[in-house]
Design a protein around this motif. Structure first.
Motif, PDB file in Angstrom:
ATOM      1  N   ALA A   1       0.833  -1.196   0.000  1.00 12.97           N
ATOM      2  CA  ALA A   1       0.000   0.000   0.000  1.00 12.97           C
ATOM      3  C   ALA A   1       0.870   1.250   0.000  1.00 12.97           C
ATOM      4  N   LEU A   2       1.986   1.202   0.762  1.00 11.11           N
ATOM      5  CA  LEU A   2       2.894   2.344   0.818  1.00 11.11           C
ATOM      6  C   LEU A   2       3.512   2.602  -0.557  1.00 11.11           C
ATOM      7  N   PHE A   3       3.998   1.528  -1.182  1.00 11.75           N
ATOM      8  CA  PHE A   3       4.616   1.691  -2.505  1.00 11.75           C
ATOM      9  C   PHE A   3       3.593   2.240  -3.509  1.00 11.75           C
ATOM     10  N   THR A   4       2.378   1.714  -3.453  1.00 11.61           N
ATOM     11  CA  THR A   4       1.339   2.158  -4.381  1.00 11.61           C
ATOM     12  C   THR A   4       1.087   3.655  -4.232  1.00 11.61           C
ATOM     13  N   MET A   5       0.992   4.081  -2.968  1.00 11.86           N
ATOM     14  CA  MET A   5       0.712   5.494  -2.710  1.00 11.86           C
ATOM     15  C   MET A   5       1.864   6.364  -3.203  1.00 11.86           C
ATOM     16  N   LEU A   6       3.101   5.981  -2.854  1.00  7.45           N
ATOM     17  CA  LEU A   6       4.258   6.791  -3.243  1.00  7.45           C
ATOM     18  C   LEU A   6       4.413   6.860  -4.759  1.00  7.45           C
ATOM     19  N   GLN A   7       4.325   5.712  -5.403  1.00  7.18           N
ATOM     20  CA  GLN A   7       4.517   5.677  -6.851  1.00  7.18           C
ATOM     21  C   GLN A   7       3.373   6.409  -7.563  1.00  7.18           C
ATOM     22  N   ASN A   8       2.179   6.266  -7.022  1.00  7.56           N
ATOM     23  CA  ASN A   8       1.023   6.896  -7.670  1.00  7.56           C
ATOM     24  C   ASN A   8       1.044   8.416  -7.537  1.00  7.56           C
ATOM     25  N   HIS A   9       1.454   8.907  -6.351  1.00  8.68           N
ATOM     26  CA  HIS A   9       1.301  10.348  -6.109  1.00  8.68           C
ATOM     27  C   HIS A   9       2.597  11.149  -6.103  1.00  8.68           C
ATOM     28  N   TYR A  10       3.737  10.528  -5.746  1.00  8.75           N
ATOM     29  CA  TYR A  10       4.908  11.349  -5.471  1.00  8.75           C
ATOM     30  C   TYR A  10       6.116  11.156  -6.378  1.00  8.75           C
ATOM     31  N   PHE A  11       6.488   9.913  -6.646  1.00  4.63           N
ATOM     32  CA  PHE A  11       7.776   9.686  -7.309  1.00  4.63           C
ATOM     33  C   PHE A  11       7.904  10.459  -8.623  1.00  4.63           C
ATOM     34  N   GLY A  12       6.909  10.330  -9.466  1.00  2.00           N
ATOM     35  CA  GLY A  12       6.971  11.002 -10.765  1.00  2.00           C
ATOM     36  C   GLY A  12       7.083  12.508 -10.614  1.00  2.00           C
ATOM     37  N   LYS A  13       6.286  13.068  -9.695  1.00  2.00           N
ATOM     38  CA  LYS A  13       6.282  14.526  -9.507  1.00  2.00           C
ATOM     39  C   LYS A  13       7.618  15.013  -8.988  1.00  2.00           C
ATOM     40  N   ILE A  14       8.201  14.264  -8.045  1.00  2.00           N
ATOM     41  CA  ILE A  14       9.483  14.690  -7.488  1.00  2.00           C
ATOM     42  C   ILE A  14      10.564  14.636  -8.562  1.00  2.00           C
ATOM     43  N   PHE A  15      10.569  13.573  -9.369  1.00  2.00           N
ATOM     44  CA  PHE A  15      11.554  13.492 -10.455  1.00  2.00           C
ATOM     45  C   PHE A  15      11.362  14.651 -11.435  1.00  2.00           C
ATOM     46  N   LEU A  16      10.124  14.986 -11.710  1.00  2.00           N
ATOM     47  CA  LEU A  16       9.856  16.089 -12.634  1.00  2.00           C
ATOM     48  C   LEU A  16      10.372  17.404 -12.046  1.00  2.00           C
ATOM     49  N   ALA A  17      10.111  17.584 -10.740  1.00  2.00           N
ATOM     50  CA  ALA A  17      10.568  18.812 -10.084  1.00  2.00           C
ATOM     51  C   ALA A  17      12.094  18.924 -10.156  1.00  2.00           C
ATOM     52  N   ILE A  18      12.785  17.809  -9.898  1.00  2.00           N
ATOM     53  CA  ILE A  18      14.252  17.838  -9.955  1.00  2.00           C
ATOM     54  C   ILE A  18      14.711  18.153 -11.383  1.00  2.00           C
ATOM     55  N   LEU A  19      14.058  17.510 -12.340  1.00  2.00           N
ATOM     56  CA  LEU A  19      14.444  17.675 -13.744  1.00  2.00           C
ATOM     57  C   LEU A  19      14.281  19.122 -14.210  1.00  2.00           C
ATOM     58  N   VAL A  20      13.301  19.826 -13.642  1.00  2.00           N
ATOM     59  CA  VAL A  20      13.056  21.197 -14.063  1.00  2.00           C
ATOM     60  C   VAL A  20      13.818  22.199 -13.199  1.00  2.00           C
ATOM     61  N   LEU A  21      13.704  22.021 -11.864  1.00  2.00           N
ATOM     62  CA  LEU A  21      14.233  23.043 -10.964  1.00  2.00           C
ATOM     63  C   LEU A  21      15.752  23.107 -10.906  1.00  2.00           C
ATOM     64  N   VAL A  22      16.414  21.967 -10.842  1.00  2.00           N
ATOM     65  CA  VAL A  22      17.876  22.002 -10.708  1.00  2.00           C
ATOM     66  C   VAL A  22      18.511  22.701 -11.912  1.00  2.00           C
ATOM     67  N   PRO A  23      18.181  22.309 -13.148  1.00  2.00           N
ATOM     68  CA  PRO A  23      18.743  23.044 -14.287  1.00  2.00           C
ATOM     69  C   PRO A  23      18.336  24.521 -14.297  1.00  2.00           C
ATOM     70  N   LEU A  24      17.134  24.818 -13.778  1.00  2.00           N
ATOM     71  CA  LEU A  24      16.688  26.212 -13.750  1.00  2.00           C
ATOM     72  C   LEU A  24      17.589  27.055 -12.847  1.00  2.00           C
ATOM     73  N   VAL A  25      17.911  26.497 -11.676  1.00  2.00           N
ATOM     74  CA  VAL A  25      18.806  27.193 -10.750  1.00  2.00           C
ATOM     75  C   VAL A  25      20.144  27.454 -11.438  1.00  2.00           C
ATOM     76  N   PHE A  26      20.645  26.448 -12.162  1.00  2.00           N
ATOM     77  CA  PHE A  26      21.924  26.613 -12.856  1.00  2.00           C
ATOM     78  C   PHE A  26      21.833  27.660 -13.946  1.00  2.00           C
ATOM     79  N   PHE A  27      20.727  27.669 -14.642  1.00  2.00           N
ATOM     80  CA  PHE A  27      20.547  28.634 -15.714  1.00  2.00           C
ATOM     81  C   PHE A  27      20.642  30.050 -15.144  1.00  2.00           C
ATOM     82  N   VAL A  28      19.936  30.250 -14.011  1.00  2.00           N
ATOM     83  CA  VAL A  28      19.961  31.559 -13.373  1.00  2.00           C
ATOM     84  C   VAL A  28      21.374  31.882 -12.893  1.00  2.00           C
ATOM     85  N   HIS A  29      22.031  30.903 -12.277  1.00  2.00           N
ATOM     86  CA  HIS A  29      23.403  31.098 -11.797  1.00  2.00           C
ATOM     87  C   HIS A  29      24.322  31.482 -12.947  1.00  2.00           C
TER      88      HIS A  29
END
Ligand code: HEM
Ligand code: SF4
Ligand code: SF4
Lengths: 198, 299
Positions: free
Chosen positions: B47-75
């Motif tokens: 149940a824990l894995f289902t919840m995490l994979q369904n709601h969080y993992f994809g979003k967190i990876f997307l956030a990292i993929l967008v935000l980290v390069p964005l910070v570098f771009f600004v830097h």
């Protein structure tokens, strides 16, 4: 129109552990060696009064966790509640197995380098997304008996009629009639179709 | 020859039967995992894995993929890269062995990380052949990384322990917040590089182990079950969760590493190709090491 939800139920007071359902399934769908979509298990083995056998496969969960976790989104849930997936999309990652409360998804090792191939599980004899009753559908998913108006092969051949399949309401009526005739309930809770709720 | 062939076939058949007979997931162990039967052994990780994979993992990876390069771009736009003369003297920093080990790890990561993202966003790519190919590449390129991760750990470990310089380095964020070329407190490796080292080696091993568990899926290592007290299916669930969570850190710092070596410090990548760092770069960014080299008369 409101569709009925198709469900399996195995009445463990009747299941005699003959394994017929699992063999009928493997034969009907010509499953590869090592894959059994349906399995007969004995619970509480050796504990007097508590031991019982039952037949398990994919339970076609109402809130199917497998569908929620699939990274390629290859599951689709039919209007009658049957949970199916698209093997051409599936990448064999195993996530559905980790999510499934019943251990239903299985993986033939047919991918490159012995990697996990496309997932296989019970289709409630409803085939897959390919053209109904085509050679391709049969090859990938097995028979599509539902399209022909037939009962899934496991329940059809169950000699004691322990294994029931049909819309949730009719099943629960049969079950209730049996319980009142016997005067006692079952070990596994009826209505365990919702995967992770108690 | 023929005899050998038959022997091989017979062994393979027996092995596959044995494999099928005591499956850790679909065999006897299937029952204890079914919560509906009132089985208490299970930790409800499904149940824990289902919840995490369904709601969080994809979003967190997307956030990292967008935000980290964005910070570098600004830097890059606001502060800009550090440019050191490539005309001056050079310091020999990495021998042949260091370079080859690092290059193999680098190539592995360049394949592993993007293919990992393709799997995570598999629905975006429509699944099927392409995503399956990426999954296979993800697994195959784990092999070279697994070969070099231990040598990499050993060859650099003596330089990677915490030092006073690291605290000072962290206080000024390595001097990356300004353009002035003041000497930055750091030995051969600065605090940022050290963090990446520990994550890439120890975290990398964890990624290899959890990935291998998901790859082999149905195996039995009794010791593993005894130590963790987990059934096979729960071990797989833990693996999937850890692979994602540690994966967040690995990709985030991997992006940092790429940005630093290619963009933020112009031409820093040469040191891993030729073994030489620019003397000016060492003098500024690794001032403590430079002082030591000077004492030893090496520069
Ligand atoms: C040091 C880095 C890594 C190593 C050594 C590694 C290794 C592996 C291995 C061996 C597998 C099993 C492959 C298979 O079942 O065929 C796997 C699966 C997976 N990895 Fe990684 N991985 C790493 C980093 C990442 C990263 C950064 C991501 C995400 C961006 C990621 C996402 C995944 C996913 C989603 C799976 C599950 C799907 C699958 O089993 O194919 N991995 N990994
Ligand atoms: S979670 Fe398991 S039992 Fe439920 S629908 Fe998916 S495969 Fe079937
Ligand atoms: S194995 Fe296939 S069906 Fe299961 S989650 Fe992965 S891609 Fe989806």
């Amino acid at each position: 129109m409101e569709y009925a939800r198709m469900k399996f139920y195995c009445d463990e007071a009747r299941c005699i552990e003959c394994d017929g359902c699992s063999i009928a399934c493997a034969e009907a769908h010509e499953l590869p060696v090592g894959i059994s979509r349906r399995k007969v298990v004995t619970i509480n083995e050796g504990i007097p009064g508590k031991e019982f056998s039952t037949s398990i496969a994919c339970m076609h969960c109402t809130d199917a966790p497998c569908e929620q976790v699939c990274p390629v989104d290859c599951f689709y849930i039919r209007e009658d509640g049957i949970v199916l997936h698209d093997k051409d999309k599936c990448i064999g990652c195993g996530y559905c197995l980790y999510a499934c409360p019943f251990g239903a998804p299985q993986f033939p090792r047919d991918g490159a380098f012995g990697a996990k191939g496309a997932m296989d599980k019970c289709t409630m004899c409803a085939g897959g997304p390919l053209e109904t009753n085509s050679k391709e559908e049969r090859h990938l998913y097995g028979q599509n008996r539902i399209a022909e108006g037939k009962v899934p092969v496991c329940a059809a051949m169950c000699a004691t009629k322990a294994l029931l399949v049909g819309d949730a309401e009719s099943i629960s009526n049969i079950y209730r009639a049996r319980v009142s005739a016997r005067g006692k309930g079952a070990n596994s809770p009826y209505g365990w179709d919702r995967a992770y709720t108690k | 020859m023929r005899k050998f062939f038959y022997f091989f076939v017979a062994t393979a058949c027996l092995a596959s039967v044995a494999f099928a007979a005591d499956s850790q997931i679909w065999g006897e162990m299937r029952i204890p995992n079914i919560l509906s039967y009132g089985q208490e052994q299970s930790l409800k990780l499904g149940a824990l894995f289902t919840m995490l994979q369904n709601h969080y993992f994809g979003k967190i990876f997307l956030a990292i993929l967008v935000l980290v390069p964005l910070v570098f771009f600004v830097h890059y736009k606001v502060i800009g890269p550090k440019v050191f003369s490539h005309e001056g003297k050079k310091v020999y920093a990495f021998d042949m062995f260091n370079r080859v080990v690092h290059q193999i790890a680098a190539i592995s990561f360049i394949v592993i990380v993007p293919t990992g993202f393709v799997i995570v966003f598999g629905d975006f790519f429509g699944g099927g052949t392409f995503v399956r190919l990426c999954k296979n590449l993800h697994g195959i390129f784990t092999i070279p990384f697994a070969i070099v991760v231990i040598p990499m750990f050993v060859m650099w470990v003596k330089d990677m322990f915490l030092h006073w310089d690291d605290i000072k380095w962290l206080m000024i964020v390595g001097g990356y917040l300004s353009k002035v070329k003041n000497p930055v407190p750091a030995g051969k490796f600065n605090a940022g590089q050290k963090t990446w080292y520990w994550l890439a080696t120890l975290g990398g091993v964890l990624m290899i182990v959890t990935g291998a568990m998901m790859y082999f899926l149905d195996f039995k290592i009794e010791m593993l079950n005894n130590i963790t007290g987990l059934s096979q299916i729960d071990l797989l669930r833990v693996s999937a969760i850890l692979h994602n969570v540690v994966g967040f850190a690995v990709v985030a710092l991997f992006f940092v590493h790429i940005y630093m070596s290619i963009f933020a410090i112009k031409g820093a990548i040469h040191s891993i190709l030729t073994g030489y760092k620019e003397e000016e770069e060492v003098k500024i960014l690794h001032s403590s090491w430079y002082r030591k080299l000077k004492e030893q008369g090496k520069v």
